[in-house]
Design a protein around this motif. Sequence first.
Motif, short mmCIF file in Angstrom:
data_model
loop_
_atom_site.label_atom_id
_atom_site.label_comp_id
_atom_site.label_asym_id
_atom_site.label_seq_id
_atom_site.Cartn_x
_atom_site.Cartn_y
_atom_site.Cartn_z
N LEU A 76 0.81 -1.22 0.00
CA LEU A 76 0.00 0.00 0.00
C LEU A 76 0.84 1.27 0.00
O LEU A 76 0.31 2.37 -0.20
N LEU A 77 2.16 1.14 0.20
CA LEU A 77 3.03 2.31 0.07
C LEU A 77 2.92 2.91 -1.33
O LEU A 77 3.07 4.12 -1.52
N ARG A 78 2.67 2.06 -2.32
CA ARG A 78 2.57 2.55 -3.69
C ARG A 78 1.38 3.48 -3.87
O ARG A 78 1.40 4.36 -4.75
N GLU A 79 0.32 3.27 -3.08
CA GLU A 79 -0.84 4.15 -3.18
C GLU A 79 -0.52 5.55 -2.64
O GLU A 79 -1.04 6.55 -3.12
N ILE A 80 0.33 5.60 -1.62
CA ILE A 80 0.77 6.90 -1.09
C ILE A 80 1.66 7.60 -2.11
O ILE A 80 1.52 8.78 -2.38
N ALA A 81 2.59 6.83 -2.69
CA ALA A 81 3.56 7.40 -3.63
C ALA A 81 2.92 7.83 -4.95
O ALA A 81 3.49 8.64 -5.68
N ALA A 82 1.75 7.29 -5.25
CA ALA A 82 1.11 7.58 -6.54
C ALA A 82 0.81 9.07 -6.71
O ALA A 82 0.74 9.57 -7.84
N THR A 83 0.61 9.78 -5.60
CA THR A 83 0.35 11.22 -5.68
C THR A 83 1.51 12.02 -5.09
O THR A 83 1.32 13.15 -4.65
N GLY A 84 2.71 11.41 -5.08
CA GLY A 84 3.89 12.08 -4.54
C GLY A 84 4.04 11.75 -3.07
O GLY A 84 3.29 12.26 -2.24
N TYR A 85 5.00 10.89 -2.75
CA TYR A 85 5.12 10.40 -1.36
C TYR A 85 5.30 11.53 -0.35
O TYR A 85 4.57 11.58 0.65
#
Length: 262
Positions: free
Chosen positions: A166-175
């Motif tokens: 789920l870290l990728r979901e955070i990073a998708a809009t700029g971590y």
Amino acid sequence: MRLQYLTDDGIQYLKGNFETNLPHYIQKDSAFFAKMLKEHDFLQNTGYDFNPFVTNLQVTGDESADDVHNAEVIHRALSNLPYYIAIDEKIWAALLHTYLFDFVCKKRKDFLDETVRDYQNKIYNSFFTYTKHGKRRGTFVNCVASLYWGAEMVYAPDNRDDPYGLLREIAATGYPSTIVIFSSSRILGRRETCIGFLKAIHKLRLAQKWNVDRPAVVSGIKYLNLIAGLSMLDMRSEEEIENMTETFYQGYFQTLEHKDKQ
């Protein structure tokens, strides 16, 4: 490897002499800080050990992928730390001025330049966590501590194949900017709520029907904050949070579509 912390005198000394030491940060002079900390005996052992991990960190230029990768590496290495230690600036400032100094300089190289706007604050925020932003927010602004805490928020041990997925979901809009938004929501500080929310985001993105951009993420967080008391979110399961979030976004995106047609 033994985990160290900075003494109170050490923290005060580094912060009190920050402007004087600015050239050493800009010049990436790790030897200067290592010598200074040793001479003043500012470093003490915590009693905790960690497996060396700095060689597993990466700075490739793909910031989103790097942040996801590095967050997992850092969290795996330090996951044995109790909360009161993991949130303590004395731990992070010690790591940032010693073991992780070169990594921070590489990651933040664009800000180690006197011609950069507000470069002093950007450098300060890179090497300390208790800043003018406050303790909690300052921790989530810091370029390393924020990676650890993002991973801590989403870590799902039951998902053996991809516990940090789920870290990728955070990073998708700029971590960096998105994790600060997450940190401002106390309700998302509960792991079950955070994971349930991000699972809903993940489903929406997989469906590719709507664009779940940063304004959409912010709206979802505001919704959870708004209903937190009435819905007793602290007692809700991941699945319940996920369903509530999906229901909200169905209405949210349908409203946007209706406005676009007008």
